[in-house]
Motif scaffolding. Structure first.
Motif, mmCIF file in Angstrom:
data_model
loop_
_atom_site.group_PDB
_atom_site.id
_atom_site.type_symbol
_atom_site.label_atom_id
_atom_site.label_comp_id
_atom_site.label_asym_id
_atom_site.label_seq_id
_atom_site.Cartn_x
_atom_site.Cartn_y
_atom_site.Cartn_z
ATOM 1 N N ARG A 100 0.825 -1.204 0.000
ATOM 2 C CA ARG A 100 0.000 0.000 0.000
ATOM 3 C C ARG A 100 0.861 1.256 0.000
ATOM 4 O O ARG A 100 0.564 2.229 -0.706
ATOM 5 N N ALA A 101 1.930 1.244 0.786
ATOM 6 C CA ALA A 101 2.809 2.408 0.851
ATOM 7 C C ALA A 101 3.478 2.678 -0.485
ATOM 8 O O ALA A 101 3.797 3.831 -0.819
ATOM 9 N N ALA A 102 3.695 1.609 -1.260
ATOM 10 C CA ALA A 102 4.324 1.759 -2.572
ATOM 11 C C ALA A 102 3.329 2.219 -3.638
ATOM 12 O O ALA A 102 3.719 2.462 -4.785
ATOM 13 N N GLY A 103 2.064 2.327 -3.280
ATOM 14 C CA GLY A 103 1.059 2.796 -4.216
ATOM 15 C C GLY A 103 0.598 1.754 -5.217
ATOM 16 O O GLY A 103 0.016 2.095 -6.255
ATOM 17 N N ILE A 104 0.835 0.488 -4.925
ATOM 18 C CA ILE A 104 0.437 -0.596 -5.819
ATOM 19 C C ILE A 104 -1.016 -0.974 -5.512
ATOM 20 O O ILE A 104 -1.354 -1.217 -4.347
ATOM 21 N N PRO A 105 -1.882 -1.057 -6.512
ATOM 22 C CA PRO A 105 -3.271 -1.461 -6.258
ATOM 23 C C PRO A 105 -3.352 -2.860 -5.638
ATOM 24 O O PRO A 105 -2.508 -3.720 -5.920
ATOM 25 N N THR A 106 -4.353 -3.062 -4.819
ATOM 26 C CA THR A 106 -4.514 -4.343 -4.125
ATOM 27 C C THR A 106 -5.951 -4.835 -4.235
ATOM 28 O O THR A 106 -6.895 -4.048 -4.339
ATOM 29 N N ALA A 107 -6.084 -6.158 -4.187
ATOM 30 C CA ALA A 107 -7.410 -6.775 -4.127
ATOM 31 C C ALA A 107 -7.374 -7.909 -3.123
ATOM 32 O O ALA A 107 -6.344 -8.571 -2.949
ATOM 33 N N LEU A 108 -8.489 -8.114 -2.453
ATOM 34 C CA LEU A 108 -8.687 -9.282 -1.602
ATOM 35 C C LEU A 108 -9.568 -10.240 -2.393
ATOM 36 O O LEU A 108 -10.671 -9.869 -2.811
ATOM 37 N N VAL A 109 -9.069 -11.451 -2.638
ATOM 38 C CA VAL A 109 -9.780 -12.423 -3.474
ATOM 39 C C VAL A 109 -9.947 -13.693 -2.642
ATOM 40 O O VAL A 109 -8.993 -14.451 -2.447
ATOM 41 N N THR A 110 -11.143 -13.927 -2.150
ATOM 42 C CA THR A 110 -11.356 -14.983 -1.163
ATOM 43 C C THR A 110 -12.565 -15.847 -1.494
ATOM 44 O O THR A 110 -13.516 -15.376 -2.124
ATOM 45 N N SER A 111 -12.521 -17.101 -1.062
ATOM 46 C CA SER A 111 -13.668 -18.001 -1.200
ATOM 47 C C SER A 111 -14.703 -17.764 -0.112
ATOM 48 O O SER A 111 -15.820 -18.274 -0.181
ATOM 49 N N THR A 112 -14.360 -16.993 0.893
ATOM 50 C CA THR A 112 -15.261 -16.712 2.007
ATOM 51 C C THR A 112 -16.352 -15.733 1.572
ATOM 52 O O THR A 112 -16.108 -14.849 0.754
ATOM 53 N N GLY A 113 -17.558 -15.897 2.127
ATOM 54 C CA GLY A 113 -18.688 -15.038 1.792
ATOM 55 C C GLY A 113 -18.559 -13.643 2.368
ATOM 56 O O GLY A 113 -17.818 -13.392 3.326
ATOM 57 N N ARG A 114 -19.318 -12.723 1.783
ATOM 58 C CA ARG A 114 -19.224 -11.303 2.141
ATOM 59 C C ARG A 114 -19.494 -11.047 3.621
ATOM 60 O O ARG A 114 -18.818 -10.220 4.239
ATOM 61 N N ARG A 115 -20.487 -11.710 4.223
ATOM 62 C CA ARG A 115 -20.801 -11.458 5.631
ATOM 63 C C ARG A 115 -19.590 -11.675 6.516
ATOM 64 O O ARG A 115 -19.316 -10.874 7.428
ATOM 65 N N LEU A 116 -18.849 -12.741 6.279
ATOM 66 C CA LEU A 116 -17.681 -13.033 7.098
ATOM 67 C C LEU A 116 -16.501 -12.155 6.725
ATOM 68 O O LEU A 116 -15.696 -11.763 7.587
ATOM 69 N N VAL A 117 -16.386 -11.824 5.457
ATOM 70 C CA VAL A 117 -15.285 -10.960 5.028
ATOM 71 C C VAL A 117 -15.392 -9.582 5.695
ATOM 72 O O VAL A 117 -14.390 -8.998 6.106
ATOM 73 N N GLU A 118 -16.612 -9.074 5.819
ATOM 74 C CA GLU A 118 -16.791 -7.773 6.459
ATOM 75 C C GLU A 118 -16.284 -7.798 7.901
ATOM 76 O O GLU A 118 -15.736 -6.806 8.393
ATOM 77 N N VAL A 119 -16.452 -8.927 8.581
ATOM 78 C CA VAL A 119 -15.917 -9.057 9.943
ATOM 79 C C VAL A 119 -14.390 -9.129 9.905
ATOM 80 O O VAL A 119 -13.702 -8.476 10.687
ATOM 81 N N ALA A 120 -13.855 -9.907 8.981
ATOM 82 C CA ALA A 120 -12.402 -10.046 8.869
ATOM 83 C C ALA A 120 -11.736 -8.720 8.532
ATOM 84 O O ALA A 120 -10.597 -8.458 8.964
ATOM 85 N N LEU A 121 -12.424 -7.877 7.780
ATOM 86 C CA LEU A 121 -11.840 -6.581 7.393
ATOM 87 C C LEU A 121 -11.629 -5.656 8.590
ATOM 88 O O LEU A 121 -10.865 -4.687 8.492
ATOM 89 N N ARG A 122 -12.263 -5.953 9.708
ATOM 90 C CA ARG A 122 -11.980 -5.175 10.920
ATOM 91 C C ARG A 122 -10.537 -5.385 11.353
ATOM 92 O O ARG A 122 -9.913 -4.496 11.940
ATOM 93 N N THR A 123 -10.007 -6.586 11.099
ATOM 94 C CA THR A 123 -8.596 -6.876 11.381
ATOM 95 C C THR A 123 -7.716 -6.458 10.214
ATOM 96 O O THR A 123 -6.682 -5.810 10.403
ATOM 97 N N LEU A 124 -8.125 -6.798 8.997
ATOM 98 C CA LEU A 124 -7.296 -6.552 7.822
ATOM 99 C C LEU A 124 -7.243 -5.078 7.438
ATOM 100 O O LEU A 124 -6.236 -4.617 6.886
ATOM 101 N N GLY A 125 -8.330 -4.361 7.686
ATOM 102 C CA GLY A 125 -8.418 -2.965 7.286
ATOM 103 C C GLY A 125 -9.016 -2.827 5.896
ATOM 104 O O GLY A 125 -8.338 -3.118 4.907
ATOM 105 N N ALA A 126 -10.263 -2.397 5.826
ATOM 106 C CA ALA A 126 -10.919 -2.239 4.526
ATOM 107 C C ALA A 126 -10.172 -1.264 3.639
ATOM 108 O O ALA A 126 -10.173 -1.387 2.408
ATOM 109 N N GLU A 127 -9.495 -0.301 4.270
ATOM 110 C CA GLU A 127 -8.760 0.711 3.506
ATOM 111 C C GLU A 127 -7.539 0.143 2.798
ATOM 112 O O GLU A 127 -6.932 0.811 1.946
ATOM 113 N N ASN A 128 -7.169 -1.083 3.133
ATOM 114 C CA ASN A 128 -5.985 -1.692 2.522
ATOM 115 C C ASN A 128 -6.280 -2.374 1.186
ATOM 116 O O ASN A 128 -5.358 -2.918 0.564
ATOM 117 N N PHE A 129 -7.533 -2.352 0.738
ATOM 118 C CA PHE A 129 -7.898 -3.040 -0.505
ATOM 119 C C PHE A 129 -8.729 -2.131 -1.397
ATOM 120 O O PHE A 129 -9.725 -1.553 -0.963
#
Length: 216
Positions: A100-129
């Motif tokens: 992120r600091a290098a300005g490279i675009p990022t994506a989170l690509v997961t088999s997990t459903g959106r409901r659980l991903v939204e919870v995980a993003l509290r740890t991962l940081g939604a702003e990081n993707f």
């Protein structure tokens, strides 16, 4: 040159969440009057919810068991476990922040459903993707290439100039078939060396310059 984007898997790659899935699946098996073997649990790693539930039903000997109530119970239970906080995999947080600091675009690509991903993003940081592609938002989840092709398309970058970071055979197959350069860091499953797939035991020490080198 930096990658056009870095595409991150979630479970087992960025965070040590596979064990939490194992806890919930084991509890569900007990409620169903059965037991979940370690072999069956490992067979579910990196797969879609539909495939995991098929393995689950076969394992407990209830092939006609309704799927929807089990998926709902499992989702609620894993939400509870995720909410207690997720543990980062070694080097994963540092790499994500460096990309992120290098300005490279990022994506989170997961088999997990959106409901659980939204919870995980509290740890991962939604702003990081810049983009998040969840397993219940594609027609054909991993190991099909659709999730990774979708992420690249949403970012507006060529998939062949992207680096995908994965931990499971299913995820590696999805990313490599899509055309991405793949960095594979096994967590719970061994990965067989494959042409075009770069293996490491950990993300510790990996930085944007290392990822750029994979594209050469």
């Amino acid at each position: 040159m930096d990658p056009a984007a870095v595409l991150f898997d979630m479970d087992g790659t960025l965070v040590d969440s596979e064990r939490l899935w194992g806890v919930a699946l084991g509890e569900l098996a007990e409620l169903a009057g059965g037991a979940l073997s370690e072999a069956a649990r490992l067979a579910m790693v990196g797969t879609s919810m539909a495939r995991s539930m098929q393995i689950f039903r076969d394992e407990i000997g209830q092939p006609d068991r309704p799927e929807r109530p089990d998926v709902e119970w499992l989702t609620v239970r894993v939400q509870e476990l995720f909410a207690d906080g997720l543990v980062w995999r070694p080097g994963a947080m540092e790499l994500l922040h460096a990309v992120r600091a290098a300005g490279i675009p990022t994506a989170l690509v997961t088999s997990t459903g959106r409901r659980l991903v939204e919870v995980a993003l509290r740890t991962l940081g939604a702003e990081n993707f810049d983009v998040v592609v969840c397993g219940d938002e594609v027609q054909r989840p991993k190991p099909d290439p659709e999730p990774y092709r979708t992420a690249a398309a949403l970012l507006g970058v060529p998939i062949g100039a992207c680096v995908a970071i994965e931990d499971s055979p299913s995820g590696v197959a999805s990313a490599s078939t899509a055309g991405a350069v793949v960095l594979a860091v096994p967590a719970e499953l061994e990965l067989t060396p494959v042409d075009g797939v770069h293996l490491r035991s950990t993300l510790a020490g990996v930085d944007p310059a290392f990822l750029a080198g994979l594209l050469l």
